[in-house]
Design a protein around this motif. Structure first.
Motif, PDB file in Angstrom:
ATOM      1  N   LYS A  69      41.222  -4.917  37.128  1.00  0.00           N
ATOM      2  CA  LYS A  69      40.300  -5.972  37.772  1.00  0.00           C
ATOM      3  C   LYS A  69      40.759  -6.928  38.652  1.00  0.00           C
ATOM      4  CE  LYS A  69      36.354  -4.790  35.930  1.00  0.00           C
ATOM      5  NZ  LYS A  69      35.012  -4.627  36.841  1.00  0.00           N
ATOM      6  N   LEU A  92      37.218  -9.613  31.004  1.00  0.00           N
ATOM      7  CA  LEU A  92      37.721  -9.065  32.011  1.00  0.00           C
ATOM      8  C   LEU A  92      36.811  -7.858  32.709  1.00  0.00           C
ATOM      9  CD1 LEU A  92      41.340  -7.988  30.107  1.00  0.00           C
ATOM     10  CD2 LEU A  92      40.708  -9.657  32.191  1.00  0.00           C
ATOM     11  N   GLU A  93      35.989  -7.288  31.874  1.00  0.00           N
ATOM     12  CA  GLU A  93      34.785  -6.414  32.748  1.00  0.00           C
ATOM     13  C   GLU A  93      33.939  -7.384  33.394  1.00  0.00           C
ATOM     14  OE1 GLU A  93      32.683  -4.930  29.102  1.00  0.00           O
ATOM     15  OE2 GLU A  93      34.008  -3.681  28.450  1.00  0.00           O
ATOM     16  N   HIS A  94      33.883  -8.542  33.294  1.00  0.00           N
ATOM     17  CA  HIS A  94      33.147  -9.241  34.553  1.00  0.00           C
ATOM     18  C   HIS A  94      34.110 -10.073  35.366  1.00  0.00           C
ATOM     19  CE1 HIS A  94      30.157  -9.059  31.389  1.00  0.00           C
ATOM     20  NE2 HIS A  94      29.212  -9.278  32.031  1.00  0.00           N
ATOM     21  N   GLY A  95      35.581  -9.691  35.424  1.00  0.00           N
ATOM     22  CA  GLY A  95      36.370 -10.138  36.494  1.00  0.00           C
ATOM     23  C   GLY A  95      36.896 -11.342  36.132  1.00  0.00           C
ATOM     24  N   CYS A 112      42.652  -9.540  37.763  1.00  0.00           N
ATOM     25  CA  CYS A 112      42.726 -10.749  37.101  1.00  0.00           C
ATOM     26  C   CYS A 112      43.955 -11.261  36.367  1.00  0.00           C
ATOM     27  CB  CYS A 112      41.812 -10.651  35.940  1.00  0.00           C
ATOM     28  SG  CYS A 112      39.872 -10.255  36.231  1.00  0.00           S
TER      29      CYS A 112
END
Length: 339
Positions: free
Chosen positions: A115, A86-89, A117
Motif C-alpha cells: 500500500k 493498512l487496507e485503507h492506505g 504506507c
C-alpha cells in the motif's frame, strides 16, 4: 508530504494512548484529530479530555483528514487493527511490541509495502537523545571493543497494568512487555542481532513469564545478559564493558546521562558523564521522528527500520519457544475480538 501539520488519530484509549496523546499535543506542528475504542464510553471520555472527535474503528480508518494512526490497543490486537488500517492506505505507528510474533510482523510489513504506507514501531526509548548518544559512544569505540553487556530492567507493575500483564489471552508476560526494551537497546547500540540465544523464566500462576533471563552472543563476540520482571523490584541499569573501559547507564529510561569510565593500567583512570536533553514525556521524540519521516515521504524510520522490528519479534519468538510460552490464540491465527 509538505511541512504541514501532521494530523494523528489513535486506536485504543488506555493508559499508553493518553501518554501519546499528550506528546502529540505538546509537539509543534502535530495535531490530534480523533480517537477510537471498542468501548464508545471510553472513546467519548478520551475525546472530551483532549477536545477531539470520537470515532469507531471503521469511521477512523476511513477519515481523509488524518495523516497517521497510532495503534495503542493491547498486543494481541495490534496485527488485526493494523491490517484494517493498512487496507485503507493509512500510515501507521504501532505501540511496542509491534505484534505478538514475527509472522504477524512480516504480514504487516508486506501489507504496508503493498500500500506504500509508512510503518514504524513505537518503542519510545529507541528515539531518546540519550539512546542515540549511547549508540554513538559504543559505535565510536569509546570503550574499545564491547565484550560484555548486562542489563537489568524490572519493577512491580502498577495495579492498572497488572490485569493485562498476567493475562495470556492479552499476550501478557514480561518478554513482550518489558523484555523488548533491553533487547531492542542491545540490537540498536551494537548494530547487530544475536547469533545465539538462551532463555529461562519463572512463570506466574496464570501461565505467563513474570521473571525472565536471556543470554545473547552477538556476531561481534559480545556476550549480553538481560534480567527482567514486571513483578520483582529490580535495579534499572545497563552496563557495557569494553577493553578500554566501560559505560554505566543507571535508570536508562528516566535518566538523560550515562558515565564513561576509561581504563588505564588495569584501573579506571578517569570518568566522563555524557548528558543529553530528554523530555518529561519521552514519547515526544517518537512523535517527532514519525512526523519527520512523513514530511520526507519516507516509508519507514532509519531509527528503527521495519526489517529490524521483524527481527526483534523473531528474537522474542525464539525466547518464548525456549521458555516455552505460546499463547492459545497463536495456534489458531489472529485474534478477532473486542478492545
Amino acid at each position: 508530504m509538505s511541512d504541514k501539520t501532521i494530523r494523528w488519530s489513535i486506536i485504543g484509549a488506555g493508559v499508553i494512548a493518553h501518554k501519546m496523546a499528550d506528546a502529540i499535543q505538546l509537539e509543534a506542528d502535530n495535531a490530534l484529530i480523533s480517537v477510537a475504542s471498542k468501548s464508545p464510553e471510553k472513546a467519548e471520555a478520551f475525546a472530551r479530555e483532549y477536545a477531539i472527535e470520537a470515532d469507531t474503528y471503521e469511521s477512523l480508518v476511513e477519515r481523509e483528514d488524518v495523516d497517521v494512526i497510532y495503534i495503542a490497543t493491547t498486543h494481541n490486537f495490534h496485527a488485526d487493527n493494523a491490517l484494517m488500517a493498512l487496507e485503507h492506505g493509512k500510515h501507521l505507528v504501532i505501540e511496542k511490541p509491534f505484534t505478538v510474533n514475527a509472522e504477524q510482523a512480516r504480514r504487516l510489513k508486506d501489507a504496508a509495502e503493498a500500500k506504500s504506507c509508512f510503518l514504524m514501531e513505537a518503542i519510545w526509548t529507541r528515539f531518546l537523545p540519550s539512546m542515540k548518544a549511547l549508540r554513538e559512544a559504543i559505535r565510536n569505540h569509546t570503550i574499545g571493543e564491547v565484550k560484555v553487556a548486562t542489563i537489568n530492567f524490572g519493577g512491580i507493575a502498577p495495579e492498572h497494568y497488572r490485569g493485562r500483564l498476567f493475562d495470556p489471552a492479552l499476550a501478557g508476560g514480561v518478554t513482550l512487555d518489558m523484555g523488548i526494551y533491553p533487547i531492542s537497546m542491545l540490537c540498536y547500540v551494537l548494530g547487530e542481532r544475536p547469533a545465539s540465544i538462551h532463555a529461562t523464566a519463572r512463570f506466574s500462576d496464570t501461565g505467563v513469564d513474570e521473571i525472565a533471563s536471556y543470554q545473547f552472543v552477538f556476531p561481534s563476540g559480545c556476550i549480553a545478559t538481560v534480567n527482567t520482571s514486571f513483578n520483582l523490584l529490580m535495579r534499572q541499569e545497563a552496563l557495557f564493558f569494553g577493553d578500554k573501559g566501560y559505560i554505566d547507564y543507571p535508570e536508562f529510561q528516566q535518566s538523560d546521562a550515562f558515565t564513561v569510565k576509561y581504563l588505564k593500567d588495569r584501573t579506571i583512570d578517569r570518568e566522563e558523564t555524557i548528558r543529553t536533553e530528554n523530555a518529561d514525556n519521552g514519547f515526544i521524540f517518537q512523535v517527532r521522528e514519525a512526523a519527520r519521516c512523513l514530511r520526507a515521504d519516507l516509508r519507514e524510520s532509519p531509527v528503527i527500520p521495519v526489517a529490524e522490528t521483524v527481527d526483534i519479534m523473531a528474537i522474542m519468538d525464539e525466547i518464548r519457544r525456549q521458555l516455552p510460552l505460546q499463547y492459545e490464540f497463536e495456534k489458531t491465527g489472529y485474534t478477532k475480538g473486542t478492545q
